[in-house]
Motif scaffolding. Structure first.
Motif, PDB file in Angstrom:
ATOM      1  N   GLY A  52      92.592  59.860  -5.664  1.00 31.06           N
ATOM      2  CA  GLY A  52      92.287  61.291  -5.756  1.00 31.06           C
ATOM      3  C   GLY A  52      90.808  61.534  -5.965  1.00 31.06           C
ATOM      4  O   GLY A  52      90.220  62.442  -5.359  1.00 31.06           O
ATOM      5  N   ASN A  53      90.184  60.725  -6.817  1.00 29.35           N
ATOM      6  CA  ASN A  53      88.740  60.836  -7.054  1.00 29.35           C
ATOM      7  C   ASN A  53      87.955  60.577  -5.775  1.00 29.35           C
ATOM      8  O   ASN A  53      87.038  61.330  -5.434  1.00 29.35           O
ATOM      9  CB  ASN A  53      88.287  59.829  -8.121  1.00 29.35           C
ATOM     10  CG  ASN A  53      88.786  60.156  -9.507  1.00 29.35           C
ATOM     11  OD1 ASN A  53      89.229  61.267  -9.780  1.00 29.35           O
ATOM     12  ND2 ASN A  53      88.722  59.173 -10.387  1.00 29.35           N
ATOM     13  N   ARG A  54      88.319  59.506  -5.072  1.00 30.73           N
ATOM     14  CA  ARG A  54      87.593  59.149  -3.852  1.00 30.73           C
ATOM     15  C   ARG A  54      87.823  60.162  -2.731  1.00 30.73           C
ATOM     16  O   ARG A  54      86.895  60.478  -1.974  1.00 30.73           O
ATOM     17  CB  ARG A  54      87.974  57.740  -3.403  1.00 30.73           C
ATOM     18  CG  ARG A  54      87.433  56.667  -4.352  1.00 30.73           C
ATOM     19  CD  ARG A  54      87.658  55.261  -3.824  1.00 30.73           C
ATOM     20  NE  ARG A  54      89.053  54.921  -3.586  1.00 30.73           N
ATOM     21  CZ  ARG A  54      89.901  54.482  -4.512  1.00 30.73           C
ATOM     22  NH1 ARG A  54      89.510  54.351  -5.764  1.00 30.73           N
ATOM     23  NH2 ARG A  54      91.146  54.175  -4.189  1.00 30.73           N
ATOM     24  N   ALA A  55      89.034  60.684  -2.627  1.00 38.72           N
ATOM     25  CA  ALA A  55      89.315  61.699  -1.604  1.00 38.72           C
ATOM     26  C   ALA A  55      88.478  62.950  -1.853  1.00 38.72           C
ATOM     27  O   ALA A  55      87.895  63.518  -0.925  1.00 38.72           O
ATOM     28  CB  ALA A  55      90.799  62.047  -1.588  1.00 38.72           C
ATOM     29  N   LEU A  56      88.408  63.383  -3.107  1.00 34.37           N
ATOM     30  CA  LEU A  56      87.592  64.558  -3.447  1.00 34.37           C
ATOM     31  C   LEU A  56      86.130  64.288  -3.140  1.00 34.37           C
ATOM     32  O   LEU A  56      85.451  65.119  -2.521  1.00 34.37           O
ATOM     33  CB  LEU A  56      87.775  64.938  -4.915  1.00 34.37           C
ATOM     34  CG  LEU A  56      86.888  66.074  -5.427  1.00 34.37           C
ATOM     35  CD1 LEU A  56      87.145  67.372  -4.666  1.00 34.37           C
ATOM     36  CD2 LEU A  56      87.089  66.264  -6.928  1.00 34.37           C
ATOM     37  N   ARG A  57      85.631  63.148  -3.564  1.00 31.47           N
ATOM     38  CA  ARG A  57      84.222  62.811  -3.307  1.00 31.47           C
ATOM     39  C   ARG A  57      83.951  62.781  -1.804  1.00 31.47           C
ATOM     40  O   ARG A  57      82.936  63.311  -1.326  1.00 31.47           O
ATOM     41  CB  ARG A  57      83.868  61.474  -3.947  1.00 31.47           C
ATOM     42  CG  ARG A  57      82.384  61.140  -3.826  1.00 31.47           C
ATOM     43  CD  ARG A  57      82.016  59.854  -4.519  1.00 31.47           C
ATOM     44  NE  ARG A  57      82.625  58.722  -3.827  1.00 31.47           N
ATOM     45  CZ  ARG A  57      83.363  57.784  -4.411  1.00 31.47           C
ATOM     46  NH1 ARG A  57      83.571  57.808  -5.707  1.00 31.47           N
ATOM     47  NH2 ARG A  57      83.882  56.798  -3.706  1.00 31.47           N
TER      48      ARG A  57
END
Length: 129
Positions: A52-57
């Motif tokens: 989720g963090n990487r997708a948002l970034r």
């Protein structure tokens, strides 16, 4: 309102969706009470939270480019089939990308990312020619 501005507005909603998914996964991992404190001792993200963090970034890395191009095309009054298709490809690919990334569905995730990149490229080419 141009199609590019309409997609820009809807993409802000898409950004909220990315943010909501990332925040929801984070809260699922550490709990609501812990998420509501100062987070001085944040744990390493688990698999889903990390995705989720990487997708948002990843979304945020391309969103400024998309916004600049959509606004530029509108201000320059150069909207055409290429810029409109570029916006559509970017938006819909980004919508599909989020669940593919979070659930680790490869290589489809990379293919969809490429489609969103092609949308940005079409938008850029349509803006400068």
């Amino acid at each position: 309102m141009t199609i590019e501005v309409a997609y820009l507005i809807w993409s802000a909603g898409l950004g909220l969706l990315y943010l909501s998914v990332q925040a929801g996964l984070y809260r699922r991992q550490i709990g609501i009470a812990e998420a509501n404190n100062t987070r001085d001792n944040e744990p390493e993200p688990d698999l889903m939270t990390g995705r989720g963090n990487r997708a948002l970034r990843n979304f945020l890395e391309s969103y400024a480019i998309f916004a600049a191009l959509a606004v530029g095309v509108t201000l320059a009054n150069t909207s055409d089939w290429m810029t409109q298709w570029g916006c559509a490809l970017y938006f819909w690919a980004r919508l599909v990308y989020l669940p593919l990334y979070v659930f680790g569905i490869s290589p489809a995730r990379s293919i969809v990312w490429t489609v969103s990149f092609l949308g940005l490229a079409l938008l850029f080419i349509g803006a400068v020619i």
